[in-house]
Design a protein around this motif. Structure first.
Motif, PDB file in Angstrom:
ATOM      1  N   GLY A   8       0.786  -1.225   0.000  1.00 16.13           N
ATOM      2  CA  GLY A   8       0.000   0.000   0.000  1.00 16.13           C
ATOM      3  C   GLY A   8       0.813   1.267   0.000  1.00 16.13           C
ATOM      4  O   GLY A   8       0.250   2.365   0.006  1.00 16.13           O
ATOM      5  N   GLN A   9       2.154   1.178  -0.007  1.00  9.59           N
ATOM      6  CA  GLN A   9       3.002   2.360  -0.005  1.00  9.59           C
ATOM      7  C   GLN A   9       4.000   2.307  -1.151  1.00  9.59           C
ATOM      8  O   GLN A   9       4.391   1.228  -1.596  1.00  9.59           O
ATOM      9  N   LYS A  10       4.369   3.477  -1.631  1.00  8.36           N
ATOM     10  CA  LYS A  10       5.370   3.567  -2.677  1.00  8.36           C
ATOM     11  C   LYS A  10       6.759   3.695  -2.060  1.00  8.36           C
ATOM     12  O   LYS A  10       6.933   4.351  -1.035  1.00  8.36           O
ATOM     13  N   ARG A  11       7.729   3.048  -2.706  1.00  8.58           N
ATOM     14  CA  ARG A  11       9.108   3.228  -2.290  1.00  8.58           C
ATOM     15  C   ARG A  11       9.492   4.700  -2.429  1.00  8.58           C
ATOM     16  O   ARG A  11       9.052   5.391  -3.354  1.00  8.58           O
ATOM     17  N   GLY A  12      10.295   5.194  -1.528  1.00 11.92           N
ATOM     18  CA  GLY A  12      10.758   6.570  -1.635  1.00 11.92           C
ATOM     19  C   GLY A  12      11.747   6.751  -2.768  1.00 11.92           C
ATOM     20  O   GLY A  12      12.290   5.786  -3.313  1.00 11.92           O
ATOM     21  N   TYR A  13      11.980   8.000  -3.143  1.00 14.87           N
ATOM     22  CA  TYR A  13      12.986   8.296  -4.159  1.00 14.87           C
ATOM     23  C   TYR A  13      14.369   7.879  -3.659  1.00 14.87           C
ATOM     24  O   TYR A  13      14.668   7.918  -2.468  1.00 14.87           O
ATOM     25  N   VAL A  14      15.203   7.474  -4.607  1.00 11.25           N
ATOM     26  CA  VAL A  14      16.627   7.247  -4.365  1.00 11.25           C
ATOM     27  C   VAL A  14      17.362   8.310  -5.176  1.00 11.25           C
ATOM     28  O   VAL A  14      17.149   8.427  -6.388  1.00 11.25           O
ATOM     29  N   ILE A  15      18.238   9.087  -4.514  1.00  7.61           N
ATOM     30  CA  ILE A  15      18.756  10.310  -5.145  1.00  7.61           C
ATOM     31  C   ILE A  15      20.276  10.383  -5.014  1.00  7.61           C
ATOM     32  O   ILE A  15      20.813  10.984  -4.062  1.00  7.61           O
ATOM     33  N   PRO A  16      21.018   9.765  -5.925  1.00  7.29           N
ATOM     34  CA  PRO A  16      22.470   9.936  -5.919  1.00  7.29           C
ATOM     35  C   PRO A  16      22.865  11.283  -6.539  1.00  7.29           C
ATOM     36  O   PRO A  16      22.324  11.684  -7.578  1.00  7.29           O
TER      37      PRO A  16
END
Length: 272
Positions: A8-16
Motif C-alpha cells: 500500500g506504499q510507494k518506495r521513496g525516491y533514491v537520489i544519488p
C-alpha cells in the motif's frame, strides 16, 4: 536486493548526487530534496559517517533548515557500535528523508555495512522515505559500489575496485565527480563484468531523482552519462591480462542534461 516496498506504499525516491552540490546561490538539488521530504513537515536524518570533519553533520542540519525543512537531525555514527544505537534507529524510523554526506565511501561501507542502521535505512526507503547521497553517499546507494579505479577513457582489466554497497537499487552502478575527475574508464570497466548493470556517471552539482518505477530525472547544472551494456556483443574482460586495455563492442552511451529522463528497467532515455 532492495527492500521490498511495504504493501500500500510507494518506495521513496533514491537520489544519488555527483558531489559539490550548490548550497548557497542556487541550491536546486537540495531544495528539491527538502520539498520531497515534506518542506515544513520534513524530518530529515543526516548521516555524516563518510566525512572526518566534525562539523559536516551540523552544517547540513543548518542548510536543510534554512531551505525550509521542519526538522533536521545529524547522527554521529563514527564507529560500528554507534550504528546499533536505538536512538539513532528511532530517528531513522521516523524520518521522511535520509541524506548521506560525502567523504570516503569505504568509511561508509566498513562502518555501516551489515548494521541495524543500514537495515533501517533500507526499510525506511521501502516504506516511502527518500534517501539521497552526495559523492561517497551516492556511491554506496547501489548494490555494487565503486571504491576506486583508474582515470581516463580506456577501460582496463584492473580499471575499477568494487565493494558491496547499501543495495537501495541493484540494477545500476554509480560513479560521481564524473567528468570533473575523468572517470569514464572505471565506469566502463565496472559494466564490462556483467551487462545486467547500467553505469550511471554523475557530474558535480547533478543528481538523478530515481522514482518508485525506476525512472530517473536529471536535476542540476551538469550531465549524467549513462552506459548501457545490455546489447553488448563482446567483452574481453575474461581473457584480458592484468592492466590490459579492454575490447567492448556495441555499448550504448547517453548524455543526459537537466530535465532528461531515463527508464532504468526498460533502458530507454527520453526528453519531454
Amino acid at each position: 536486493m532492495p527492500s521490498p516496498a511495504v504493501d500500500g506504499q510507494k518506495r521513496g525516491y533514491v537520489i544519488p548526487i555527483g558531489g559539490a552540490e550548490e548550497k548557497i546561490d542556487n541550491p536546486e538539488i537540495l531544495s528539491k530534496f527538502v520539498e520531497l521530504a515534506g518542506g515544513r513537515e520534513a524530518k530529515i536524518c543526516v548521516i555524516p559517517t563518510a566525512s572526518r570533519l566534525e562539523d559536516t553533520g551540523s552544517r547540513y542540519e543548518t542548510l536543510f533548515r534554512d531551505l525550509g525543512a521542519g526538522q533536521a537531525d545529524s547522527l554521529p555514527i563514527a564507529e560500528r557500535s554507534d550504528a546499533q544505537d536505538e536512538t539513532h534507529l528511532d530517528i531513522i524510523e521516523n524520518a521522511t528523508a535520509i541524506f548521506i554526506t560525502g567523504g570516503n565511501q569505504l568509511r561508509l561501507s566498513t562502518i555501516l555495512g551489515g548494521t541495524p542502521v543500514a537495515k533501517a535505512i533500507r526499510q525506511a526507503n521501502a516504506r516511502g522515505a527518500h534517501v539521497g547521497g552526495t559523492s561517497a553517499g551516492a556511491a554506496i546507494i547501489s548494490q555494487h559500489m565503486i571504491a576506486g579505479g583508474n582515470v581516463g577513457i580506456v577501460p582496463t582489466e584492473d580499471g575499477v575496485n568494487l565493494a558491496p554497497g547499501m543495495g537501495l537499487i541493484n540494477t545500476v552502478v554509480v560513479d560521481q565527480h564524473f567528468n570533473e575527475r575523468n572517470r569514464l574508464a572505471r565506469l566502463l570497466s565496472a559494466v564490462s563484468y556483467n551487462p545486467f548493470l547500467v553505469g550511471v556517471g554523475l557530474d558535480e552539482n547533478t543528481a538523478a531523482f530515481i522514482d518508485e518505477d525506476n525512472i530517473f530525472t536529471v536535476v542540476g547544472s551538469g550531465a549524467i552519462t549513462v552506459v548501457d551494456p545490455s546489447d553488448i556483443e563482446y567483452s574481453s574482460m575474461a581473457e584480458a591480462r592484468r592492466g590490459e586495455a579492454l575490447t567492448l563492442l556495441n555499448l550504448k552511451v547517453h548524455i543526459l542534461a537537466s530535465g532528461a529522463r531515463y527508464d532504468i528497467s526498460n533502458r530507454i532515455a527520453h526528453i519531454d
